[in-house]
Write an enzyme that holds these catalytic residues in place. Structure first.
Site, PDB file in Angstrom:
ATOM      1  N   GLY A  49      -4.749   0.110  -2.940  1.00 51.64           N
ATOM      2  CA  GLY A  49      -6.104   0.476  -2.527  1.00 51.64           C
ATOM      3  C   GLY A  49      -7.120   0.057  -3.580  1.00 51.64           C
ATOM      4  O   GLY A  49      -7.498  -1.113  -3.674  1.00 51.64           O
ATOM      5  N   GLY A  50      -7.532   1.003  -4.403  1.00 50.87           N
ATOM      6  CA  GLY A  50      -8.601   0.772  -5.386  1.00 50.87           C
ATOM      7  C   GLY A  50      -8.446  -0.507  -6.194  1.00 50.87           C
ATOM      8  O   GLY A  50      -9.415  -1.258  -6.377  1.00 50.87           O
TER       9      GLY A  50
ATOM     10  N   GLY B 279      -5.379   7.333  -4.473  1.00 53.24           N
ATOM     11  CA  GLY B 279      -6.738   7.426  -5.007  1.00 53.24           C
ATOM     12  C   GLY B 279      -6.911   8.496  -6.072  1.00 53.24           C
ATOM     13  O   GLY B 279      -8.030   8.811  -6.462  1.00 53.24           O
TER      14      GLY B 279
ATOM     15  N   SER C 110      -2.124   4.769  -6.118  1.00 56.65           N
ATOM     16  CA  SER C 110      -2.516   4.519  -7.516  1.00 56.65           C
ATOM     17  C   SER C 110      -1.634   3.472  -8.199  1.00 56.65           C
ATOM     18  O   SER C 110      -1.407   3.548  -9.406  1.00 56.65           O
ATOM     19  CB  SER C 110      -2.561   5.825  -8.320  1.00 56.65           C
ATOM     20  OG  SER C 110      -3.511   6.711  -7.752  1.00 56.65           O
TER      21      SER C 110
ATOM     22  N   ASN D 181      -5.536  -2.997   0.496  1.00 54.26           N
ATOM     23  CA  ASN D 181      -6.222  -2.176   1.496  1.00 54.26           C
ATOM     24  C   ASN D 181      -7.595  -1.817   0.929  1.00 54.26           C
ATOM     25  O   ASN D 181      -7.713  -0.935   0.090  1.00 54.26           O
ATOM     26  CB  ASN D 181      -5.380  -0.907   1.754  1.00 54.26           C
ATOM     27  CG  ASN D 181      -6.078   0.082   2.656  1.00 54.26           C
ATOM     28  OD1 ASN D 181      -7.068  -0.247   3.301  1.00 54.26           O
ATOM     29  ND2 ASN D 181      -5.558   1.307   2.710  1.00 54.26           N
ATOM     30  N   TRP D 182      -8.604  -2.519   1.415  1.00 50.89           N
ATOM     31  CA  TRP D 182      -9.950  -2.326   0.854  1.00 50.89           C
ATOM     32  C   TRP D 182     -10.583  -1.010   1.318  1.00 50.89           C
ATOM     33  O   TRP D 182     -11.599  -0.605   0.816  1.00 50.89           O
ATOM     34  CB  TRP D 182     -10.862  -3.477   1.267  1.00 50.89           C
ATOM     35  CG  TRP D 182     -10.523  -4.804   0.670  1.00 50.89           C
ATOM     36  CD1 TRP D 182      -9.419  -5.129  -0.081  1.00 50.89           C
ATOM     37  CD2 TRP D 182     -11.297  -6.012   0.771  1.00 50.89           C
ATOM     38  NE1 TRP D 182      -9.469  -6.448  -0.449  1.00 50.89           N
ATOM     39  CE2 TRP D 182     -10.612  -7.020   0.064  1.00 50.89           C
ATOM     40  CE3 TRP D 182     -12.500  -6.332   1.404  1.00 50.89           C
ATOM     41  CZ2 TRP D 182     -11.099  -8.322  -0.038  1.00 50.89           C
ATOM     42  CZ3 TRP D 182     -12.976  -7.630   1.311  1.00 50.89           C
ATOM     43  CH2 TRP D 182     -12.286  -8.616   0.595  1.00 50.89           C
ATOM     44  N   LYS D 183     -10.034  -0.406   2.345  1.00 50.63           N
ATOM     45  CA  LYS D 183     -10.617   0.797   2.961  1.00 50.63           C
ATOM     46  C   LYS D 183     -12.070   0.504   3.367  1.00 50.63           C
ATOM     47  O   LYS D 183     -12.390  -0.655   3.655  1.00 50.63           O
ATOM     48  CB  LYS D 183     -10.470   1.999   2.028  1.00 50.63           C
ATOM     49  CG  LYS D 183      -9.019   2.160   1.564  1.00 50.63           C
ATOM     50  CD  LYS D 183      -8.724   3.439   0.884  1.00 50.63           C
ATOM     51  CE  LYS D 183      -7.257   3.439   0.470  1.00 50.63           C
ATOM     52  NZ  LYS D 183      -6.841   4.678  -0.162  1.00 50.63           N
TER      53      LYS D 183
ATOM     54  N   HIS E  72      -2.009   5.269   8.227  1.00 51.43           N
ATOM     55  CA  HIS E  72      -2.374   5.627   6.853  1.00 51.43           C
ATOM     56  C   HIS E  72      -2.689   7.123   6.789  1.00 51.43           C
ATOM     57  O   HIS E  72      -3.231   7.688   7.740  1.00 51.43           O
ATOM     58  CB  HIS E  72      -3.587   4.795   6.417  1.00 51.43           C
ATOM     59  CG  HIS E  72      -3.854   4.888   4.953  1.00 51.43           C
ATOM     60  ND1 HIS E  72      -4.466   5.977   4.392  1.00 51.43           N
ATOM     61  CD2 HIS E  72      -3.554   4.056   3.933  1.00 51.43           C
ATOM     62  CE1 HIS E  72      -4.540   5.798   3.073  1.00 51.43           C
ATOM     63  NE2 HIS E  72      -3.994   4.636   2.776  1.00 51.43           N
TER      64      HIS E  72
ATOM     65  N   GLU F  45      -4.980   8.660   5.438  1.00 50.08           N
ATOM     66  CA  GLU F  45      -6.399   8.978   5.674  1.00 50.08           C
ATOM     67  C   GLU F  45      -6.698   9.017   7.164  1.00 50.08           C
ATOM     68  O   GLU F  45      -7.529   9.795   7.623  1.00 50.08           O
ATOM     69  CB  GLU F  45      -7.285   7.953   4.949  1.00 50.08           C
ATOM     70  CG  GLU F  45      -7.243   8.182   3.442  1.00 50.08           C
ATOM     71  CD  GLU F  45      -7.443   6.938   2.591  1.00 50.08           C
ATOM     72  OE1 GLU F  45      -7.908   5.913   3.112  1.00 50.08           O
ATOM     73  OE2 GLU F  45      -7.122   7.002   1.383  1.00 50.08           O
TER      74      GLU F  45
ATOM     75  N   GLU G 209       3.709   6.074   0.875  1.00 53.55           N
ATOM     76  CA  GLU G 209       2.524   6.434   0.100  1.00 53.55           C
ATOM     77  C   GLU G 209       2.435   7.954  -0.014  1.00 53.55           C
ATOM     78  O   GLU G 209       1.893   8.615   0.888  1.00 53.55           O
ATOM     79  CB  GLU G 209       1.261   5.917   0.787  1.00 53.55           C
ATOM     80  CG  GLU G 209       1.218   4.429   0.958  1.00 53.55           C
ATOM     81  CD  GLU G 209      -0.216   3.923   1.066  1.00 53.55           C
ATOM     82  OE1 GLU G 209      -0.590   3.077   0.255  1.00 53.55           O
ATOM     83  OE2 GLU G 209      -0.948   4.403   1.940  1.00 53.55           O
TER      84      GLU G 209
HETATM   85  P1  PGA Z   1      -4.877   3.678  -3.950  1.00 53.32           P
HETATM   86  O1  PGA Z   1      -4.706   3.631  -2.355  1.00 53.32           O
HETATM   87  O2  PGA Z   1      -4.159   2.458  -4.499  1.00 53.32           O
HETATM   88  O3  PGA Z   1      -6.367   3.611  -4.181  1.00 53.32           O
HETATM   89  O4  PGA Z   1      -4.275   4.944  -4.425  1.00 53.32           O
HETATM   90  C1  PGA Z   1      -3.527   3.156  -1.757  1.00 53.32           C
HETATM   91  C2  PGA Z   1      -3.661   3.282  -0.260  1.00 53.32           C
HETATM   92  O5  PGA Z   1      -4.197   4.285   0.211  1.00 53.32           O
HETATM   93  O6  PGA Z   1      -3.230   2.382   0.503  1.00 53.32           O
END
Ligand code: PGA
Length: 258
Positions: free
Chosen positions: A235-236, A174, A214, A9-11, A96, A98, A168
């Site tokens: 994500g990251g 993050g 994470s 997930n590149w966001k 998600h 977010e 999650e």
């Molecule tokens: P993260 O994000 O790996 O940067 O914690 C995961 C996500 O939100 O899908």
């Protein structure tokens, strides 16, 4: 053990050139693997066509990070499931944390998005997870149960079979703070038991329940080693081809070892 699923997930990250470079690095980096693991890359909308074009000749699928709950019409700024489908997108993240937090998405809206995706035969990757306050108040099971029931349990068995769930914990996203494998396993088992009660043992076993928050090149192997963790939503660490490929390797290794 069934094969794993790893989703990047590149966001809202990367320039067009950086996205192009990362997709090409993944294509090259994965070309020599005879992967059992399914890999999905979810870039921002403007880079999706790049991803779907490359996915055709690569070891990965293209996914979106969101879609509208409507199919078309006067909804400025929105992108619909039929549009994603026409681009060759095969997966779509919905719900998600977010999106729940910054765009006020409710379980009801997420359920509608799941329905729009199903109509297009796209695979919804439905996120759930508790905040730190909810975990501290010992409400994490209650919160996740409500999210799962209200976003997914309206589906018929034949539709539910195509759903992916991502657990999650919001406090791990993050933040560099990962759930321990024990915490993740406990919640994954709980989610699987909910699915079992509603849809039966076979579907519960077959449902992919991913961990996200994470998850990185170092800790992926310990998380994926557990049979209740069917892969990761990353994500990251999905923004660096080397790290993402190491995570995919962890999925491969743990599938073979079990
Ligand atoms: P993260 O994000 O790996 O940067 O914690 C995961 C996500 O939100 O899908």
């Amino acid at each position: 053990m069934k094969s794993k699923l790893v989703i990047g997930n590149w966001k809202m990250n990367l320039t067009f050139e950086e996205a192009d470079d990362l997709l090409n690095a993944l294509q090259e980096g994965l070309a020599d693997y005879n992967l059992q693991t399914e890999v999905v890359v979810c870039p921002p909308y403007p880079y999706l066509e790049l991803a779907t074009d490359l996915a055709e000749e690569s070891n990965f699928y293209a996914g979106a990070q969101n879609c509208s709950q409507f199919n078309n019409g006067a909804y400025t700024g929105e992108v619909s499931a039929p549009m994603l489908s026409a681009l060759g997108v095969e997966f779509c993240i919905v719900g998600h944390s977010e999106r729940r937090k910054y765009f006020n998405e409710s379980n009801e809206v997420i359920a509608q998005k799941v329905d729009r995706l199903m109509e297009q035969q796209l695979i919804p990757v439905v996120c759930c997870g508790e905040t730190l306050e909810e975990r501290k108040a010992d409400k994490h099971f209650e919160v996740v149960e409500k999210q799962i029931k209200e976003t997914l349990f309206h589906l018929k068995k034949e539709d539910f079979e195509h759903v992916v769930i991502a657990y999650e914990p919001v406090w791990a996203i993050g933040t560099g703070e990962t759930a321990t494998p024990a915490q993740a396993v406990e919640m994954h088992k709980f989610i699987r038991s909910l699915v079992e009660k509603k849809y039966g043992t076979e579907i519960a076993y077959n449902t992919y329940i991913l961990y996200g928050g994470s998850c990185n090149a170092k800790n992926a192997i310990d998380l994926f080693a557990n049979e209740d963790i069917d892969g990761g939503l990353i994500g990251g660490a999905s923004l660096k081809s080397g790290d993402f490929i190491t995570i995919i390797e962890a999925a491969e290794t743990t599938t073979k070892e079990n």
